[in-house]
Write a protein that holds these residues in place. Sequence first.
Motif, PDB file in Angstrom:
ATOM      1  N   HIS A 387      10.470  44.518  79.891  1.00  0.00           N
ATOM      2  CA  HIS A 387      10.119  43.222  79.335  1.00  0.00           C
ATOM      3  C   HIS A 387       8.755  43.231  78.672  1.00  0.00           C
ATOM      4  O   HIS A 387       8.103  42.206  78.552  1.00  0.00           O
ATOM      5  CB  HIS A 387      10.213  42.151  80.426  1.00  0.00           C
ATOM      6  N   GLY A 388       8.294  44.431  78.303  1.00  0.00           N
ATOM      7  CA  GLY A 388       7.147  44.495  77.405  1.00  0.00           C
ATOM      8  C   GLY A 388       5.826  44.942  78.003  1.00  0.00           C
ATOM      9  O   GLY A 388       4.873  45.164  77.267  1.00  0.00           O
ATOM     10  N   ALA A 389       5.733  45.111  79.331  1.00  0.00           N
ATOM     11  CA  ALA A 389       4.457  45.521  79.907  1.00  0.00           C
ATOM     12  C   ALA A 389       4.244  47.025  79.689  1.00  0.00           C
ATOM     13  O   ALA A 389       5.189  47.769  79.469  1.00  0.00           O
ATOM     14  CB  ALA A 389       4.440  45.200  81.393  1.00  0.00           C
ATOM     15  N   ARG A 390       2.977  47.467  79.722  1.00  0.00           N
ATOM     16  CA  ARG A 390       2.718  48.896  79.618  1.00  0.00           C
ATOM     17  C   ARG A 390       2.711  49.508  81.009  1.00  0.00           C
ATOM     18  O   ARG A 390       2.221  48.907  81.959  1.00  0.00           O
ATOM     19  CB  ARG A 390       1.379  49.141  78.914  1.00  0.00           C
ATOM     20  N   LEU A 391       3.272  50.739  81.109  1.00  0.00           N
ATOM     21  CA  LEU A 391       3.428  51.383  82.412  1.00  0.00           C
ATOM     22  C   LEU A 391       2.101  51.435  83.165  1.00  0.00           C
ATOM     23  O   LEU A 391       2.020  51.098  84.342  1.00  0.00           O
ATOM     24  CB  LEU A 391       3.995  52.787  82.229  1.00  0.00           C
ATOM     25  N   ALA A 392       1.036  51.828  82.473  1.00  0.00           N
ATOM     26  CA  ALA A 392      -0.273  51.961  83.119  1.00  0.00           C
ATOM     27  C   ALA A 392      -0.749  50.618  83.681  1.00  0.00           C
ATOM     28  O   ALA A 392      -1.384  50.566  84.733  1.00  0.00           O
ATOM     29  CB  ALA A 392      -1.289  52.518  82.130  1.00  0.00           C
ATOM     30  N   ASP A 393      -0.402  49.528  82.979  1.00  0.00           N
ATOM     31  CA  ASP A 393      -0.831  48.211  83.449  1.00  0.00           C
ATOM     32  C   ASP A 393      -0.068  47.772  84.686  1.00  0.00           C
ATOM     33  O   ASP A 393      -0.572  47.020  85.515  1.00  0.00           O
ATOM     34  CB  ASP A 393      -0.617  47.162  82.340  1.00  0.00           C
ATOM     35  N   VAL A 394       1.187  48.238  84.786  1.00  0.00           N
ATOM     36  CA  VAL A 394       2.035  47.788  85.891  1.00  0.00           C
ATOM     37  C   VAL A 394       1.757  48.573  87.171  1.00  0.00           C
ATOM     38  O   VAL A 394       1.939  48.075  88.265  1.00  0.00           O
ATOM     39  CB  VAL A 394       3.534  47.926  85.522  1.00  0.00           C
ATOM     40  N   MET A 395       1.290  49.841  87.019  1.00  0.00           N
ATOM     41  CA  MET A 395       1.179  50.712  88.197  1.00  0.00           C
ATOM     42  C   MET A 395       0.363  50.127  89.360  1.00  0.00           C
ATOM     43  O   MET A 395       0.771  50.268  90.519  1.00  0.00           O
ATOM     44  CB  MET A 395       0.655  52.095  87.797  1.00  0.00           C
ATOM     45  N   PRO A 396      -0.781  49.473  89.100  1.00  0.00           N
ATOM     46  CA  PRO A 396      -1.489  48.905  90.251  1.00  0.00           C
ATOM     47  C   PRO A 396      -0.619  47.923  91.038  1.00  0.00           C
ATOM     48  O   PRO A 396      -0.612  47.923  92.275  1.00  0.00           O
ATOM     49  CB  PRO A 396      -2.672  48.169  89.607  1.00  0.00           C
ATOM     50  N   LYS A 397       0.164  47.125  90.294  1.00  0.00           N
ATOM     51  CA  LYS A 397       1.038  46.173  90.967  1.00  0.00           C
ATOM     52  C   LYS A 397       2.144  46.898  91.740  1.00  0.00           C
ATOM     53  O   LYS A 397       2.542  46.470  92.823  1.00  0.00           O
ATOM     54  CB  LYS A 397       1.661  45.249  89.913  1.00  0.00           C
ATOM     55  N   VAL A 398       2.609  48.008  91.166  1.00  0.00           N
ATOM     56  CA  VAL A 398       3.636  48.790  91.843  1.00  0.00           C
ATOM     57  C   VAL A 398       3.113  49.287  93.188  1.00  0.00           C
ATOM     58  O   VAL A 398       3.788  49.204  94.210  1.00  0.00           O
ATOM     59  CB  VAL A 398       4.088  49.971  90.959  1.00  0.00           C
ATOM     60  N   ARG A 399       1.887  49.805  93.167  1.00  0.00           N
ATOM     61  CA  ARG A 399       1.297  50.279  94.430  1.00  0.00           C
ATOM     62  C   ARG A 399       1.190  49.151  95.443  1.00  0.00           C
ATOM     63  O   ARG A 399       1.488  49.319  96.628  1.00  0.00           O
ATOM     64  CB  ARG A 399      -0.108  50.843  94.160  1.00  0.00           C
ATOM     65  N   GLU A 400       0.792  47.992  94.948  1.00  0.00           N
ATOM     66  CA  GLU A 400       0.676  46.837  95.812  1.00  0.00           C
ATOM     67  C   GLU A 400       2.042  46.502  96.440  1.00  0.00           C
ATOM     68  O   GLU A 400       2.141  46.248  97.636  1.00  0.00           O
ATOM     69  CB  GLU A 400       0.214  45.673  94.930  1.00  0.00           C
ATOM     70  N   LEU A 401       3.083  46.556  95.599  1.00  0.00           N
ATOM     71  CA  LEU A 401       4.441  46.270  96.093  1.00  0.00           C
ATOM     72  C   LEU A 401       4.883  47.289  97.125  1.00  0.00           C
ATOM     73  O   LEU A 401       5.525  46.947  98.110  1.00  0.00           O
ATOM     74  CB  LEU A 401       5.429  46.265  94.931  1.00  0.00           C
ATOM     75  N   PHE A 402       4.520  48.553  96.896  1.00  0.00           N
ATOM     76  CA  PHE A 402       4.849  49.583  97.880  1.00  0.00           C
ATOM     77  C   PHE A 402       4.236  49.222  99.223  1.00  0.00           C
ATOM     78  O   PHE A 402       4.877  49.360 100.267  1.00  0.00           O
ATOM     79  CB  PHE A 402       4.360  50.955  97.410  1.00  0.00           C
ATOM     80  N   GLY A 403       3.002  48.783  99.198  1.00  0.00           N
ATOM     81  CA  GLY A 403       2.347  48.350 100.431  1.00  0.00           C
ATOM     82  C   GLY A 403       3.098  47.180 101.052  1.00  0.00           C
ATOM     83  O   GLY A 403       3.332  47.140 102.254  1.00  0.00           O
ATOM     84  N   LEU A 404       3.495  46.242 100.195  1.00  0.00           N
ATOM     85  CA  LEU A 404       4.155  45.024 100.656  1.00  0.00           C
ATOM     86  C   LEU A 404       5.467  45.322 101.384  1.00  0.00           C
ATOM     87  O   LEU A 404       5.790  44.691 102.384  1.00  0.00           O
ATOM     88  CB  LEU A 404       4.423  44.116  99.446  1.00  0.00           C
ATOM     89  N   VAL A 405       6.233  46.295 100.883  1.00  0.00           N
ATOM     90  CA  VAL A 405       7.508  46.602 101.539  1.00  0.00           C
ATOM     91  C   VAL A 405       7.362  47.696 102.608  1.00  0.00           C
ATOM     92  O   VAL A 405       8.345  48.214 103.102  1.00  0.00           O
ATOM     93  CB  VAL A 405       8.597  47.033 100.513  1.00  0.00           C
ATOM     94  N   GLY A 406       6.108  48.047 102.927  1.00  0.00           N
ATOM     95  CA  GLY A 406       5.886  48.958 104.043  1.00  0.00           C
ATOM     96  C   GLY A 406       6.024  50.421 103.691  1.00  0.00           C
ATOM     97  O   GLY A 406       6.408  51.241 104.516  1.00  0.00           O
ATOM     98  N   LEU A 407       5.714  50.787 102.423  1.00  0.00           N
ATOM     99  CA  LEU A 407       5.717  52.196 102.045  1.00  0.00           C
ATOM    100  C   LEU A 407       4.302  52.612 101.682  1.00  0.00           C
ATOM    101  O   LEU A 407       3.464  51.770 101.344  1.00  0.00           O
ATOM    102  CB  LEU A 407       6.631  52.423 100.839  1.00  0.00           C
ATOM    103  N   ASP A 408       4.060  53.906 101.714  1.00  0.00           N
ATOM    104  CA  ASP A 408       2.762  54.440 101.339  1.00  0.00           C
ATOM    105  C   ASP A 408       2.573  54.280  99.821  1.00  0.00           C
ATOM    106  O   ASP A 408       3.361  54.812  99.044  1.00  0.00           O
ATOM    107  CB  ASP A 408       2.713  55.925 101.725  1.00  0.00           C
ATOM    108  N   PRO A 409       1.543  53.545  99.386  1.00  0.00           N
ATOM    109  CA  PRO A 409       1.342  53.355  97.936  1.00  0.00           C
ATOM    110  C   PRO A 409       1.158  54.684  97.186  1.00  0.00           C
ATOM    111  O   PRO A 409       1.399  54.743  95.978  1.00  0.00           O
ATOM    112  CB  PRO A 409       0.057  52.527  97.859  1.00  0.00           C
TER     113      PRO A 409
END
Lengths: 534, 276
Positions: A387-409
């Motif tokens: 939906h138009g975001a750049r991968l590098a911009d999304v990665m911090p949020k991805v790490r955060e989500l990994f933490g949120l669902v109980g995985l190692d970021p």
Amino acid sequence: MLLSIENLSIRLPGRGDRPHAVKNLDLTLQENEILCVVGESGSGKSVTASAILGLLPPELKVESGRVMFEGRDLTKLSPAELRQVRGAGIGMIFQDPMTALNPLQRVGDQIAETFRIHTDLGKAEIRRRVVKLLTDMHLPDPELAARVYPHELSGGQRQRAMIAMALALEPRILIADEPTTALDVTTQAQILSLIRELQQRNRMGVLFITHDFGVVAEIGNRIAVMRMGEVVETGAADDVLNRPQHAYTKSLLAAVPLLKPPDRPPPEDGLEGHAALSILNVQKTYRRGLRRTVALKDVTLRLRRGSTLGIVGESGSGKSTLARCIVRLLETDGGAIEIGGADITRLTKQEWRKEARRVQMVFQDPYASLNPRRRVGELVAQGPVIHGARLADVMPKVRELFGLVGLDPEAVDRFPHEFSGGQRQRIALARALAMEPEILVADEPVSALDVSVQAQVLKLLADLQRKLNLSMVFITHDLRVAAQICDRVAIMQRGEVVEEGEPSRVLVAPQHPYAQALISAIPGRDWAMRRESP
Amino acid sequence: MRTVRFFLTSPAGIIGLVLLVLVLAMAASAGTLYPNDPLSLAGRPLQAPFVNPRFVLGTDSSGRDVAAQMFHGARTSLLIGISATLVAIVVGVLVGSISGYYGGWVDVTLMRITEAFQTVPNFILLLVLVVIFGARMDLLAFMIGLVSWTAVARLTRAEFLTLRQREFVQACRVLGMGDLRIIFREILPNALPPVIVYASIVMAFSILLESALAFLGLSDPNVASWGKLIADGRRVLRTAWYVATMPGLAVLIAVLSVSLIGQGINDALNPRLRRD
């Protein structure tokens, strides 16, 4: 004593996570009893069953120990001698009756084969016995059942045919490896009672392998609990289920979801103005040539914002079709699906793609729902990137989500195959959440998971829902799971919602006859009621 | 990386690789070893091999150097083999993936076209094309590709039919991903392994097709080719066996090398043969 496994060790090839599939295993099976071997995936329970009949895959070797049956050590027998034991002395049934039956042979002929191999009975006599066996299996029309091909039978009927084959020569032992796991709950109840009936009539010893404590409570006389290739606890069913000694058994039992729904005060105001999702008179018919199958018949349901709607039913009830209509993987034939007041079934494909983030889905099989060739971080970022975001911009949020669902970021750079089933389901969940959806559709998200992992994922879902104020549609065949996680449940049968309401009513005092049948078929219901009554 | 390591444990793959390197070396050194036109007259016709040091492999019936034609012919064969295979794979994968992903009338239409190609023996079809369009090398590669894509399309379609049902594809659709992206970025990488294995068969076959055309005198007349040399040697087979034998062996080695490599890749990609 019918069968005794003494100090059995089976080596695993290569450098796995452990050197032995089964280690120093001692088990005995008496005449006229059902011994349930319970364990999670990888506990070695199926390997044990295969070892008894010399059916181990070639990579696995018996390292030490004996399997004694009628004075002989089965691990030392030649292939020819083993064939004499298989079928005649020890019968076996498997999980999937479809793959265990030859699709190109009539059911009757396959059963007759057992007689042809092991006896020298005449043709007419064999025929007579086949029909008698199928009659004993309570098949509605045994004469007809003998003449048809496996695909013409239902799942439950196929399993009955399999059992007929295993019991043709009246073996003294029946080994059943997860025989009801692939079946619906009402069919499961019938098959369990059939096994029990046949066992008592022939005074057989049954070695019953399962992962389901409900089934154990339903059928077991004795229980052996396995973990990592070792038996951690054995005892009478009543003792192990109600007074477990080993910590692992206790934790497994604690992870079995309770039948009784927790007390949740229903919201005081009505649904008006609070519906996140309205399903209105939705119709769906599958057409294949001239064959028409009605999958959804006038389904109307509402999901309150921030709550969970459970949709419960057996296979063929239309629950998965409904889930796929909500995310528009399938097009409906009529009715409306409204999200935030707008009917999504009227959007064009392009318009829907832009709206897609509002409804996200978690699938049943965590092994199939992640592309094996992409890194998991990339998989989670995929939605925003489309939906138009750049991968590098999304990665911090991805790490955060990994933490949120109980995985190692830090695990974002790994591939899906490096994760266990439960972890993969967390990744799939993170992928759905990355879109910041209003509604999450979860299609049997814990059905493929072991009971302890299942409990963790369910807890995670409940936590996330509270934290993110998610509205959730939860599809399941498991009434225990539904009881624990849902604010409302709808029970579906053949494309129709037959009953809908709060779990404390629907799952405790159902009105519709099908709902009643479904709930009384829950395996281990009596045990659960006793366990849960204060 | 793992796949490469497994490839190197397969005997078929190693033999194939060695043979292919041999053919590659021939093609690469053709320009330096035999800088002159290999089709020019060089000496007395029909000299036996290993007699005259100027013509190590002898001369053909017109007095052209057999060795020079062999080395330059390796170039032709490899060039045709590789480019025809590329054409076949691109066309086949495109048709197969679109057909398998969309299904329905798209699938029916594309598969009827594929069948139309399959019903005509591909060598006959190739002859028709050559007669109509002529036999320039670049055209030839394209035409050989055009008669050998059908099996690739069917293979790709079969892979897509199963993969499109998988939940990860549905997950991509739920995310709002477009069809082209799903087809080429998500499904195709998962569908490729069997296609890559099959590519070696297409390549071996392309080399054979070009040799067969040259044997019939229908290949590009200005280019040295093994097939042409075999055709020339056929006429003098009873008196000078070596003219046809040498290029015949070369064709055998080239085709064998490519199919052995295919076998090796197949073993390497087959998880059941992996032991670690």
